[in-house]
Design an enzyme around this catalytic site. Structure first.
Site, PDB file in Angstrom:
ATOM      1  N   ASP A 145       0.857  -1.180   0.000  1.00 47.46           N
ATOM      2  CA  ASP A 145       0.000   0.000   0.000  1.00 47.46           C
ATOM      3  C   ASP A 145       0.901   1.241   0.000  1.00 47.46           C
ATOM      4  O   ASP A 145       2.142   1.119  -0.046  1.00 47.46           O
ATOM      5  CB  ASP A 145      -0.945  -0.043   1.215  1.00 47.46           C
ATOM      6  N   HIS A 156      -2.567  -0.263  -3.885  1.00 47.18           N
ATOM      7  CA  HIS A 156      -3.065   1.083  -3.569  1.00 47.18           C
ATOM      8  C   HIS A 156      -3.800   1.729  -4.742  1.00 47.18           C
ATOM      9  O   HIS A 156      -3.303   1.701  -5.882  1.00 47.18           O
ATOM     10  CB  HIS A 156      -1.904   1.977  -3.149  1.00 47.18           C
ATOM     11  N   HIS A 208      -7.656   5.155   7.239  1.00 46.35           N
ATOM     12  CA  HIS A 208      -8.924   4.817   6.587  1.00 46.35           C
ATOM     13  C   HIS A 208      -9.018   3.296   6.493  1.00 46.35           C
ATOM     14  O   HIS A 208      -8.037   2.594   6.764  1.00 46.35           O
ATOM     15  CB  HIS A 208      -9.024   5.445   5.185  1.00 46.35           C
TER      16      HIS A 208
HETATM   17 ZN   LIG Z   1      -3.803   2.826   0.049  1.00 52.10          ZN
END
Ligand SMILES: [Zn+2]
Length: 300
Positions: free
Chosen positions: A35, A87, A143
């Site tokens: 990510d 991502h 998040h």
């Molecule tokens: Zn991400």
């Protein structure tokens, strides 16, 4: 009577056979899901979105953090390394600059998302550049899957960061998550969810959501490489993360209108003004259901 030469020849053959069998048995397959929010240097969406002015720079940092983990995997004797860009649109890692020992899965959509390509043939999973769940304090760009849609995700009552949701995918295939890199908050959540055995590489400490104190880049990459190496070497001690089924997925959207979108789907139960619930006996089927409901909830 066997001559000395014959005895030596037999000894040489036995040794050669041993070496061959050891090298065959030491086939080590490593899977990396990567990510961006937990990459060294990253603090803002200007760095993590394609339209952002600093995106090009952050892609390079992402590629360098991944390469450090790949070097660690090679140090540990990995014979096959697969990297999944996890991502956004999943085309962030600069493919031509990725270490040549690894193959790259990039682009989206893909059915298994952040865990595309995982199966039971792997020996260890590493999460690089991961971030803390939605609603975490002092956590870079916190998040859960979608900052436009998701307030929280619970599986069997446990509120999960992405690392937990994805570790259960690895666990389905009996593969342990052995290492996580990112900020201090995600490293803490990794230990909370996966237990003490998981190794972490804390490359920054967040100061709120969009500021952080970073390790010097070279030191961060040395740390990622070292932790990747020892995590893969100690993979037999690592715990495979599993929960017992049936799996109850509770998805709370940011807004009630997003739950309004979702309730018409068969198998979806509304359990709150902005919360829905799905149940599945098979974790992978439930994981795909969850991902679909997040996509469907998007109302902007
Ligand atoms: Zn991400």
């Amino acid at each position: 009577m066997i001559s000395k030469t014959t005895t030596r020849l037999i000894a040489v053959c036995v040794t050669a056979l041993l070496v061959v069998s050891i090298s065959v048995s030491q086939k080590i397959k490593v899977y990396l899901s990567v990510d961006m929010e937990g990459i060294t240097g990253v603090v803002h969406t200007d760095q993590t979105t394609v339209a952002g002015g600093d995106y090009g720079m952050a892609r390079r940092w992402m590629t360098e953090d991944v390469n450090a983990a790949i070097l660690g995997a090679i140090d540990a004797g990995a014979t096959e390394i697969v990297v999944n860009d996890s991502h956004g649109d999943m085309r962030n890692i600069i493919a031509g600059d990725l270490h040549p020992a690894a193959s790259l899965i990039s682009g989206s959509p893909k059915p298994m998302g952040m865990m595309e390509g995982i199966d039971a043939s792997f020996d260890a999973v590493l999460f690089i550049g991961y971030h803390a769940k939605a609603g975490s304090a002092d956590a870079t760009l916190d998040h859960t899957i979608s900052s436009a849609t998701v307030y929280s995700i619970k599986i069997n009552g446990i509120e999960m960061p992405e690392l937990g949701i994805n570790a259960l995918v690895a666990g389905y295939f009996n593969v342990p998550v052995v290492m996580v890199s990112g900020d201090k908050a995600v490293c803490g959540q990794a230990k909370e969810i996966l237990g003490d055995k998981v190794l972490t590489a804390q490359v920054k400490e967040a100061i709120g959501r969009v500021a952080a104190k970073h390790m010097p880049f070279e030191s961060a990459r040395t740390l990622i490489r070292q932790q990747a190496k020892s995590a893969i070497e100690k993979r037999k001690d690592a715990k495979v993360y599993k929960l017992s089924g049936p799996y109850v997925f509770e998805l709370s959207y940011l807004r009630t209108s997003q739950a309004d979108n979702a309730v018409s789907v068969p198998g979806v139960k509304r359990v709150g003004a902005r919360s829905i619930q799905m149940e599945s006996g098979d974790y992978i089927a439930g994981y795909k259901f969850l991902r679909a409901m997040i996509s469907l909830g998007r109302d902007n």
